[in-house]
Enzyme design. Structure first.
Site, mmCIF file in Angstrom:
data_model
loop_
_atom_site.group_PDB
_atom_site.id
_atom_site.type_symbol
_atom_site.label_atom_id
_atom_site.label_comp_id
_atom_site.label_asym_id
_atom_site.label_seq_id
_atom_site.Cartn_x
_atom_site.Cartn_y
_atom_site.Cartn_z
ATOM 1 N N ARG A 70 -72.146 57.598 41.547
ATOM 2 C CA ARG A 70 -72.567 55.982 41.569
ATOM 3 C C ARG A 70 -72.390 55.325 42.683
ATOM 4 O O ARG A 70 -73.294 54.439 43.089
ATOM 5 C CB ARG A 70 -71.112 55.580 40.636
ATOM 6 C CG ARG A 70 -71.208 55.769 39.358
ATOM 7 C CD ARG A 70 -70.162 55.215 38.462
ATOM 8 N NE ARG A 70 -70.201 55.027 36.854
ATOM 9 C CZ ARG A 70 -69.658 54.346 36.144
ATOM 10 N NH1 ARG A 70 -68.962 53.347 36.567
ATOM 11 N NH2 ARG A 70 -70.054 54.343 34.836
ATOM 12 N N GLU A 86 -66.975 48.342 38.791
ATOM 13 C CA GLU A 86 -65.878 49.113 38.228
ATOM 14 C C GLU A 86 -65.366 49.900 39.646
ATOM 15 O O GLU A 86 -64.370 50.714 39.623
ATOM 16 C CB GLU A 86 -66.727 50.174 37.366
ATOM 17 C CG GLU A 86 -66.908 49.533 35.787
ATOM 18 C CD GLU A 86 -67.359 50.708 35.011
ATOM 19 O OE1 GLU A 86 -67.500 51.803 35.305
ATOM 20 O OE2 GLU A 86 -67.591 50.328 33.775
ATOM 21 N N VAL A 109 -71.207 35.253 29.263
ATOM 22 C CA VAL A 109 -71.978 35.254 27.856
ATOM 23 C C VAL A 109 -73.241 35.328 27.694
ATOM 24 O O VAL A 109 -73.980 34.605 28.901
ATOM 25 C CB VAL A 109 -71.396 33.993 26.693
ATOM 26 C CG1 VAL A 109 -69.829 34.113 26.725
ATOM 27 C CG2 VAL A 109 -71.647 32.528 27.526
#
Length: 441
Positions: free
Chosen positions: A237, A306, A110
């Site tokens: 990437r 990812e 967060v």
């Protein structure tokens, strides 16, 4: 003599009345009362479109929130933990033996929207689980102190021992999860699987449903990392070197410097940054040389979270690996803009970075999809979507409980808009009865 008798009688009368008054006050203090509905001026009612997801069809009945100021409540530095858990309606006992016997671990990263985090944490909190909260190092000091204040009220919840300055698509995002994994690996709670979340997620499945799903035949001994072999369109990437501008963005190094091949000739996969991992796999990630080499190689890639988890989960040696998993695993309900018309009927809120920020019109799709979690929500932009999903979720959680329901666990109460406050109190009682009867079913 007569005057003395009058005085004596008056004294006895006053004494008797005093005793009666004190007795009434004492008894009222000792006898628990039903939770009282808050006035509409303090807590707004749910919008009419939300009623389709809440029990009862009487148009005269309104549902009202019981906590309208969760953020300001947490910011109160003098609050007591016993009051906090009660007033913010945290569930304080395991709701079933099945859940108690299968504790989960959660990693929550967060950096903003304190109230949204409080409501997410409350929705996923169960006393048998364990929670690691990673607060971004760039978050304001007051935000971190508020989260620490909340976390300190729960023995099974802690802040990550090391905070990263998280950059979107940077290695720091992956490192934040790893920091929590190191802390969770030392936990004395025998958690079975770990799930990662961000501050704009919200659960769709109840904790019981999460447990049942994660220990189902398909996933009992497997990690859930949806993804496929890296498409050609994503190869830049990991084939070009990137650098993380701390707290800002990720950019190419130079004019596009090429990277060397991945270690151990690994096949690189592409998938989501979200997962559900076994404890044995977490130990593999933290200690195995292949995992450590891939981690080092990933430091100058774009959005390494990812590819890192899903690539490791396709290694045969990895505990719980899922070689042919593909996109299997209902981890997130996300509306991507480029999938409009194929997997969903459009965003009823608004798109940000091609991801839907949900409006209340998206709730039927979210609920019918029944993923583990939904992403993304914004408290200030579309508050009704979060309000409605939160109440729907708590209704489901309590209806599945096999233990008596504590009245403080109710997030909202009913009141009859056309009756007096006395009738509102009886509506509160009927709301409580609804959950008690559900728990006994």
């Amino acid at each position: 003599m007569c005057q003395l008798e009058v005085t004596k009688c008056s004294f006895l009368l006053c004494l008797g009345m005093s005793i009666i008054i004190c007795s009434v006050i004492y008894l009222r203090a000792r006898i628990p009362t039903e939770p009282k509905p808050l006035e509409p001026s303090s807590c707004r009612p749910f919008p009419p479109s939300c009623k389709a997801f809440l029990p009862g069809n009487d148009k005269r009945i309104e549902w009202y929130h019981r906590d309208c100021k969760a953020e300001s409540y947490i910011l109160n530095s003098r609050l007591q933990c016993s009051n906090l858990t009660r007033d913010l309606h945290f569930i304080t006992r395991p709701l079933s033996r099945e859940e108690e016997d299968y504790p989960l671990a959660f990693i929550v990263t967060v950096h903003k929207e304190l109230e949204l985090f409080v409501r997410l944490f409350r929705a996923i909190y169960m006393p048998q689980n364990v929670y690691c909260i990673h607060v971004d190092a760039k978050a304001p000091r007051g935000y971190r102190e508020a989260v620490q204040r909340l976390v300190s009220c729960f023995e099974n919840t802690f802040l990550s021992s090391r905070s990263e300055t998280v950059t979107y698509a940077g290695f720091s995002r992956l490192q934040a999860d790893l920091n929590c994994m190191k802390d969770l690996a030392k936990s004395k709670i025998g958690w079975r699987k770990v799930v990662n979340l961000c501050g704009q997620d919200f659960p769709v499945k109840s904790n019981l449903e999460l447990v049942q799903y994660l220990k189902s035949k398909e996933w009992r001994d497997r990690n859930m990392t949806p993804g496929v072999k890296q498409p050609v369109s994503m190869r830049h990437r990991t084939q070009l070197q990137h650098k993380e501008i701390i707290g800002s963005h990720v950019a190419l190094k130079g004019l596009g410097l090429k990277k060397g091949p991945p270690p151990y000739n690994l096949q690189v996969y592409f998938g989501t940054a979200y997962y559900a991992l076994t404890r044995a796999f977490v130990d593999f990630v933290l200690k195995n040389q292949i995992a450590q080499s891939l981690l080092e190689w990933s430091k100058d890639t774009f959005s390494p979270d990812e590819h890192y988890w899903v690539t490791l989960n396709h290694i045969k040696e990895a505990p719980g690996s899922h070689i042919d998993g593909g996109w299997a695993g209902a981890i997130r309900a996300i509306k991507w803009k480029d999938q409009e018309g194929r997997t969903h009927n459009g965003c009823k809120g608004r798109y940000v970075r091609d991801i839907c920020i949900y409006g209340i019109g998206d709730l039927p799709w979210i609920i019918n999809r029944n993923s583990m979690f939904a992403n993304k929500f914004e408290r200030n932009t579309f508050p009704e979507a979060l309000d409605c999903l939160e109440q729907w979720h708590r209704n489901k959680v309590l209806s599945q409980a096999t233990v008596p329901i504590d009245p403080s666990w109710l997030l909202a109460i009913q009141s009859n808009s056309s009756s007096s406050s006395n009738n509102s109190s009886s509506s509160s009682s009927s709301s409580r009865s609804y959950f008690n009867s559900s728990a006994e079913a």
